[in-house]
Design a protein around this motif. Sequence first.
Motif, short mmCIF file in Angstrom:
data_model
loop_
_atom_site.label_atom_id
_atom_site.label_comp_id
_atom_site.label_asym_id
_atom_site.label_seq_id
_atom_site.Cartn_x
_atom_site.Cartn_y
_atom_site.Cartn_z
N PRO A 292 -80.68 -111.11 35.93
CA PRO A 292 -79.93 -111.70 37.04
C PRO A 292 -79.87 -113.23 36.99
O PRO A 292 -78.90 -113.83 37.48
CB PRO A 292 -80.70 -111.22 38.27
N ALA A 293 -80.88 -113.86 36.38
CA ALA A 293 -80.89 -115.31 36.28
C ALA A 293 -79.71 -115.85 35.48
O ALA A 293 -79.36 -117.03 35.59
CB ALA A 293 -82.20 -115.79 35.63
N MET A 294 -79.06 -114.98 34.69
CA MET A 294 -77.95 -115.41 33.86
C MET A 294 -76.60 -115.39 34.58
O MET A 294 -75.59 -115.76 34.01
CB MET A 294 -77.87 -114.52 32.62
N HIS A 295 -76.59 -114.97 35.84
CA HIS A 295 -75.31 -114.84 36.53
C HIS A 295 -74.59 -116.17 36.69
O HIS A 295 -73.36 -116.19 36.85
CB HIS A 295 -75.53 -114.19 37.90
N GLU A 296 -75.30 -117.26 36.66
CA GLU A 296 -74.68 -118.58 36.85
C GLU A 296 -74.36 -119.25 35.52
O GLU A 296 -73.81 -120.37 35.51
CB GLU A 296 -75.61 -119.48 37.66
N ALA A 297 -74.68 -118.60 34.39
CA ALA A 297 -74.48 -119.25 33.09
C ALA A 297 -73.03 -119.17 32.65
O ALA A 297 -72.29 -118.26 33.03
CB ALA A 297 -75.37 -118.58 32.05
N THR A 298 -72.62 -120.12 31.85
CA THR A 298 -71.29 -120.09 31.22
C THR A 298 -71.46 -120.16 29.70
O THR A 298 -72.40 -120.78 29.20
CB THR A 298 -70.43 -121.28 31.69
N ILE A 299 -70.56 -119.51 28.99
CA ILE A 299 -70.58 -119.55 27.54
C ILE A 299 -69.96 -120.85 27.05
O ILE A 299 -68.85 -121.21 27.45
CB ILE A 299 -69.83 -118.34 26.95
#
Length: 370
Positions: A292-299
């Motif tokens: 869930p911590a990756m929900h704010e990440a962008t590629i």
Amino acid sequence: MARTADVVIIGGGIHGCSTALHLALRGLKPILIEKDYAGRHASGVNAGGVRQLARDLLEIPLSIASMELWERIEELVGDDCGFSSHGTVLIAESDEELAGFRERVDDLHLRGLTHEELIDRAELKRLVPAVSDYCPGGVVSRRDGAADPFRTTQAFRRRAVEEGAEIIEGVTVTGLTRVGSNWRVETSDGAFEAPKVVNAAGAWADRIAAMLGEPVPLTVVAPMLMVTSALAPFIEPVVILRGRKLSFKQRENGTVVIGGGHLATPYRDRNETVIDWNKLALSARTVWELFPAMHEATIVRAWAGIEAYMPDGVPVVGRSSTSEGIFHQFGFSTHGFQLGPATGAVMAELVATGSTNTPIDGLGIERFRP
């Protein structure tokens, strides 16, 4: 006139550079020929995983020997190579998958191999707090870690040169023939001769083998990777999945490298790959569901490197089956980075002495003969 050496190495990835270094440390004078530059392909653009976890049984002796070298890598090459050891965790996404992991770990322990350890949900959450709660456990190899692949390959190259090896880049091998007691390696920059030759040509190694009358069923593949924007630190070990394809790690700068086996389309004669964004989206969705911590990440970026894959998923390491003085070291099937330090040492030992103390049974090219 042909230039001469004790050994000619074809291919300047981590394996070729490691072999050059270890041959030089034994007092031999190797010449390494690389068609591009050291680390241009698989060795410089992989995910950098340094893992003993989930290895084929045939690879485990090489992997264990290599881990011992990784733990003193700065002493060996004069650079810590960005190596950090926070373990590798193989996550089970179901009780059935965990049961399968248990069978493997039990089998390894019966063989006297204890580097893989089964863990329950509580220990998984302790090691990887950010993982989703539905995961029941997994397997950990606590000495594993990760390093910077291009930096590592360049460190081996640099130290090999310091120890007396010659590295020639931008030169393509065009022929390989026997001339008296030597092998003559024809290239785009003239000929080289040596009594012994190491074929470490990666995704082009089958062409070298074909020159010796020992064709191999090598497949050219291009594993894809992507990296995210920087996030606050939330994970230390490298994480891998087996059911759904995923490898996952957060670097010191906060960015997250995501891979796991989805393939681009390779064009090895053009040194090009074409990214498959739909497959990358599958990896992104897996990460979304697992962390869930990756929900704010962008590629931020995606890429692929050209590698050699063997039908049985393990490399070709050992003598030629047709030609005295030729040795093969290729086909690491998308997981050869960790093996580089020790495989170079083993190859140098085999070339210099005719034998090796590290078991490489079952890795020979003769397994593909009719």
